[in-house]
Scaffold this active site. Structure first.
Site, PDB file in Angstrom:
ATOM      1  N   GLU A  58     -94.605  51.985   3.137  1.00  0.00           N
ATOM      2  CA  GLU A  58     -94.142  50.595   3.241  1.00  0.00           C
ATOM      3  C   GLU A  58     -95.018  49.788   4.197  1.00  0.00           C
ATOM      4  OE1 GLU A  58     -92.191  48.987   1.395  1.00  0.00           O
ATOM      5  OE2 GLU A  58     -91.440  50.686   0.248  1.00  0.00           O
ATOM      6  N   GLN A  68     -98.832  43.369   2.190  1.00  0.00           N
ATOM      7  CA  GLN A  68    -100.011  42.530   1.906  1.00  0.00           C
ATOM      8  C   GLN A  68    -101.123  43.289   1.182  1.00  0.00           C
ATOM      9  OE1 GLN A  68     -99.800  39.382   3.219  1.00  0.00           O
ATOM     10  NE2 GLN A  68     -98.514  39.571   5.008  1.00  0.00           N
ATOM     11  N   THR A  69    -100.859  44.484   0.680  1.00  0.00           N
ATOM     12  CA  THR A  69    -101.916  45.281   0.055  1.00  0.00           C
ATOM     13  C   THR A  69    -101.379  45.896  -1.238  1.00  0.00           C
ATOM     14  OG1 THR A  69    -102.620  45.806   2.304  1.00  0.00           O
ATOM     15  CG2 THR A  69    -103.624  47.076   0.561  1.00  0.00           C
ATOM     16  N   LEU A 100    -108.524  48.602   5.148  1.00  0.00           N
ATOM     17  CA  LEU A 100    -107.204  48.296   4.586  1.00  0.00           C
ATOM     18  C   LEU A 100    -106.712  46.910   5.021  1.00  0.00           C
ATOM     19  CD1 LEU A 100    -105.256  49.791   2.716  1.00  0.00           C
ATOM     20  CD2 LEU A 100    -104.249  50.902   4.688  1.00  0.00           C
ATOM     21  N   TYR A 129     -87.661  43.696   6.402  1.00  0.00           N
ATOM     22  CA  TYR A 129     -87.990  44.219   5.075  1.00  0.00           C
ATOM     23  C   TYR A 129     -88.227  45.736   5.133  1.00  0.00           C
ATOM     24  CZ  TYR A 129     -90.539  45.834   1.134  1.00  0.00           C
ATOM     25  OH  TYR A 129     -90.910  46.607   0.076  1.00  0.00           O
ATOM     26  N   ASP A 150     -88.842  41.868  -1.512  1.00  0.00           N
ATOM     27  CA  ASP A 150     -90.260  41.545  -1.318  1.00  0.00           C
ATOM     28  C   ASP A 150     -90.644  40.480  -2.350  1.00  0.00           C
ATOM     29  OD1 ASP A 150     -90.377  42.889  -3.698  1.00  0.00           O
ATOM     30  OD2 ASP A 150     -91.838  44.380  -3.053  1.00  0.00           O
ATOM     31  N   CYS A 196     -91.309  40.395 -21.307  1.00  0.00           N
ATOM     32  CA  CYS A 196     -89.852  40.246 -21.478  1.00  0.00           C
ATOM     33  C   CYS A 196     -89.321  41.130 -22.609  1.00  0.00           C
ATOM     34  CB  CYS A 196     -89.497  38.790 -21.729  1.00  0.00           C
ATOM     35  SG  CYS A 196     -90.005  37.712 -20.373  1.00  0.00           S
ATOM     36  N   THR A 239    -105.860  35.571   6.298  1.00  0.00           N
ATOM     37  CA  THR A 239    -104.635  34.901   5.847  1.00  0.00           C
ATOM     38  C   THR A 239    -104.686  33.397   6.095  1.00  0.00           C
ATOM     39  OG1 THR A 239    -103.589  36.868   6.719  1.00  0.00           O
ATOM     40  CG2 THR A 239    -102.119  35.167   5.894  1.00  0.00           C
TER      41      THR A 239
HETATM   42  S1  SF4 Z   1     -86.609  38.885 -19.173  1.00  0.00           S
HETATM   43 FE1  SF4 Z   1     -88.689  38.423 -18.579  1.00  0.00          FE
HETATM   44  S2  SF4 Z   1     -88.513  36.854 -16.977  1.00  0.00           S
HETATM   45 FE2  SF4 Z   1     -86.500  37.792 -17.238  1.00  0.00          FE
HETATM   46  S3  SF4 Z   1     -86.428  39.394 -15.677  1.00  0.00           S
HETATM   47 FE3  SF4 Z   1     -87.146  40.336 -17.570  1.00  0.00          FE
HETATM   48  S4  SF4 Z   1     -89.403  40.229 -17.505  1.00  0.00           S
HETATM   49 FE4  SF4 Z   1     -88.578  38.833 -15.960  1.00  0.00          FE
END
Ligand code: SF4
Length: 355
Positions: A52, A57-58, A95, A135, A153, A212, A307
């Site tokens: 973690e 940032q990496t 790093l 976090y 995150d 999706c 940064t």
């Molecule tokens: S449906 Fe698409 S936009 Fe919605 S959480 Fe899943 S990957 Fe993300």
């Protein structure tokens, strides 16, 4: 769902994600797979914590080899606590965000000295360790100790903004997105769940072109329903980064030794070895060579982006005789000098001399 694991106290949405994770979890060197976890294997808090810290940032790809090198050389937190500062800083070189390496050591020593080499097993206990922010504490609590802490995150923020079609820009929307994430957090399998949301954000709900069609949360996703995925999360416009200028002095002695200087512990690249140089400022830097020499200025600059600013380093080189004494820094013999032990910006300056 993996046999023996119950998600009865979880929302259907959390259960859907865990089912997806059981099949698609990424294999990572610091991770205990969902099947192994179900079989009773517990993650090593030391490895979880180190991953973690390194991942801040990496990217995962950049971290893997460093993680392997660190845990091979220092297999336990007590081994790391006993390491020489200079060895750890050199192993971290490349790093970036070097304050993390200093905090890594401070934290390892606090765990070794104040907790008998055992990481505290509560959020508050973890939070009290040096360099462990909210976090990291939540991530270690969830992943290493299966505590139902909400881990948020950048990946999780993006997923939550899309899931809820939240158009308020970041960072203003952080508390709202954290609230959404908290409502979904699994009580039954918090460790797997925390890693599952991270994986979803890293592999499916990616910043560009989210997949999706493969997403276990598609039917619940408001952005998918409205076709707004590509616009989310909204972000407040970034301030333009200023450009700073500096001079790096690369001095070689006739026997091949290089003049290096350790940077002060506080500040950028703190505690790291580097080329002696000027201050870095938006005005033209003052020339302050670390040794008397005939200087040659290279045509190319070493450029690096931190940064908060871009840096342009003018590189000056010189060859000096054996007896010449520097005003700052120390010569490092050719056999021990390794440009790989230097921070990236210093390596870039060195590369200009060899290119
Ligand atoms: S449906 Fe698409 S936009 Fe919605 S959480 Fe899943 S990957 Fe993300």
């Amino acid at each position: 769902m993996i046999k023996g694991m119950s998600a009865t106290r979880d929302t259907a949405q959390a259960a859907d994600l865990l089912t997806w994770y059981d099949r698609h979890a990424r294999e990572l060197p610091w991770r205990v797979s969902p099947a192994a976890r179900a079989a009773g294997v517990r993650p090593d808090p030391y490895r979880v914590w180190m991953s973690e810290i390194m991942l801040q940032q990496t990217t995962v790809a950049a971290v893997k080899s460093y993680f392997e090198a660190f845990t091979t050389r220092w297999p336990t937190v007590s081994d790391l606590a006993a390491a020489e500062d200079a060895d750890v800083m050199a192993a971290w070189a490349g790093l970036g965000y070097y304050a993390r390496a200093r905090n890594l050591l401070k934290c390892a020593r606090a765990v070794a000295d104040e907790h008998g080499g055992v990481f505290p097993q509560t959020l508050e206990g973890l939070r009290a360790l040096p360099g462990v922010g909210p976090y990291t504490a939540a991530a270690v609590a969830a992943i290493a100790f299966d505590l139902p802490e909400t881990v948020v995150d950048g990946n999780v923020e993006r997923v939550m903004a899309r899931l809820h079609d939240e158009h308020m820009p970041l960072p203003q929307s952080k508390p709202v997105l954290t609230g959404y994430a908290a409502a979904l957090t699994s009580q039954g399998r918090p460790g797997d769940y925390a890693q599952a949301v991270m994986d979803l954000g890293a592999t499916i709900c990616t910043p560009r072109n989210p997949a999706c069609g493969l997403c276990p949360w598609r039917t619940a996703c408001a952005a998918w329903d409205r076709g707004t995925q590509a616009e989310l999360p909204k972000k407040a416009p970034k301030k333009r980064k200023p450009t700073r200028h500096g001079i790096a002095y690369l001095v070689k002695r006739v026997d091949g030794a290089w003049l290096l200087e350790r940077r002060p512990d506080s500040g950028l690249l703190g505690g790291m070895l580097g080329w002696p140089g000027s201050d870095w400022s938006e005005e033209a830097p003052a020339d302050a060579p670390p040794i008397r020499a005939e200087w040659k200025t290279l045509n190319a600059e070493a450029r690096h982006t931190f940064t908060h600013f871009h840096l342009r380093l003018t590189v000056k080189t010189a060859l000096v005789p054996m007896e010449r004494r520097p005003e700052r820094g120390e010569f490092v013999e050719a056999e021990v000098f390794d440009a790989g032990d230097l921070p990236t910006v210093m390596r870039k300056a060195f590369a200009l001399t060899t290119g």
